[in-house]
Design an enzyme around this catalytic site. Structure first.
Site, PDB file in Angstrom:
ATOM      1  N   TYR A 161      -2.289  -0.565  10.632  1.00  9.91           N
ATOM      2  CA  TYR A 161      -2.385  -1.136   9.284  1.00  9.91           C
ATOM      3  C   TYR A 161      -1.174  -0.705   8.464  1.00  9.91           C
ATOM      4  O   TYR A 161      -0.534  -1.528   7.785  1.00  9.91           O
ATOM      5  CB  TYR A 161      -3.679  -0.672   8.617  1.00  9.91           C
ATOM      6  CG  TYR A 161      -3.807  -1.052   7.163  1.00  9.91           C
ATOM      7  CD1 TYR A 161      -4.174  -2.339   6.791  1.00  9.91           C
ATOM      8  CD2 TYR A 161      -3.580  -0.108   6.156  1.00  9.91           C
ATOM      9  CE1 TYR A 161      -4.298  -2.687   5.454  1.00  9.91           C
ATOM     10  CE2 TYR A 161      -3.704  -0.444   4.815  1.00  9.91           C
ATOM     11  CZ  TYR A 161      -4.069  -1.733   4.470  1.00  9.91           C
ATOM     12  OH  TYR A 161      -4.186  -2.080   3.138  1.00  9.91           O
ATOM     13  N   SER A 205       0.841  -1.199   0.000  1.00 10.37           N
ATOM     14  CA  SER A 205       0.000   0.000   0.000  1.00 10.37           C
ATOM     15  C   SER A 205       0.872   1.243   0.000  1.00 10.37           C
ATOM     16  O   SER A 205       2.039   1.214   0.431  1.00 10.37           O
ATOM     17  CB  SER A 205      -0.899   0.012   1.239  1.00 10.37           C
ATOM     18  OG  SER A 205      -1.539   1.266   1.393  1.00 10.37           O
TER      19      SER A 205
END
Length: 252
Positions: free
Chosen positions: A152, A139
């Site tokens: 995260y 990501s």
């Protein structure tokens, strides 16, 4: 990397980015196996993607992983590409939350440790193939975290580091390691953080296939490349861009 006539596992392939990746890979002439925790979603994906193979299981559960590995050995021995896409995320308020440790543990297990386990267990199968690859879906937050996705982001940063080491380690065996790094994508997974403002998952799949064909190992999708360049030139500015509501507090 050849983009057709492969046998490909896509974890978390019943929805969102994983589903679009599976769709694009099927259309390119590959055998595709998708996994997911939700039986209903898997059934819907199977109906939407004629020819796809499904396996219900959770990559975070050891017994499910062992069953998946055995299934692949028995039914898909030509497996030569793994796409580690399954993920889990929580929104954080690090000032007030009282369950961050528990949530972070699940994120780290799903987004990082389970990938190490699955890769390790499937590596013997990959080594039998004339051409093989591992794709880890990371990501943009691996470079600069948003405060609401702190843990995260930390799990994706760990995955980014691991992907780099894995690429070096597997090179002598001829196994290629790709890292797919999307920005915000309009999926149900990202709905809580404004996913409707993100790019379509189809764009992620299109750019992935193009990068796979040219052996572009670090696939920074859409504006992720520009953000990465900003991060390289000024980590502070990148952090401020990711956290605009707190920019003033980030200035030393």
């Amino acid at each position: 990397m050849n983009t057709t006539a492969n046998t490909i596992l896509v974890t978390g392939g019943s929805a969102g980015i994983g589903l679009e990746l599976a769709k694009a890979l099927l259309a390119a002439g590959n055998t595709v196996i998708i996994t997911g925790r939700d039986a209903a979603r898997l059934k819907a994906a199977e109906a939407a993607l004629p020819g796809v193979h499904t396996f219900r299981g959770d990559v975070a559960h050891p017994a499910d992983v062992d069953a998946l590995v055995q299934h692949l050995h028995n039914h898909h021995p030509a497996l030569n590409i793994i796409v580690n896409n399954a993920g889990y995320a929580n929104l954080n308020n690090l000032l007030d939350d009282t369950d961050t440790f528990e949530k972070a543990g699940r994120e780290m297990l799903t987004n990082y440790l389970s990938i190490i386990r699955l890769n390790e267990k499937l590596l013997p199968l990959l080594r039998l193939q004339p051409e093989a690859a591992i794709v880890n879906v990371s990501s943009i937050v691996a470079f600069a975290p948003g405060s609401r996705l702190a843990t995260y982001a930390a799990s994706k940063a760990a995955l980014h580091s691991y992907s780099q080491s894995l690429r070096v380690a597997l090179k002598p065996a001829g196994i290629k390691v790709f890292e797919l790094m999307p920005p915000l994508v309009n999926t149900e997974f990202s709905a809580e953080i404004g996913g409707q403002n993100g790019i379509p998952a189809t764009q992620v799949a299109e750019e992935f296939l193009a990068a796979l064909a040219t052996d572009n190992y670090e696939i920074r999708v859409a504006n992720t490349e520009a953000f990465y360049q900003l991060y390289l030139s000024s980590p502070q500015q990148a952090l401020e861009v990711m956290n605009p509501q707190a920019a003033e507090t980030l200035v030393p």
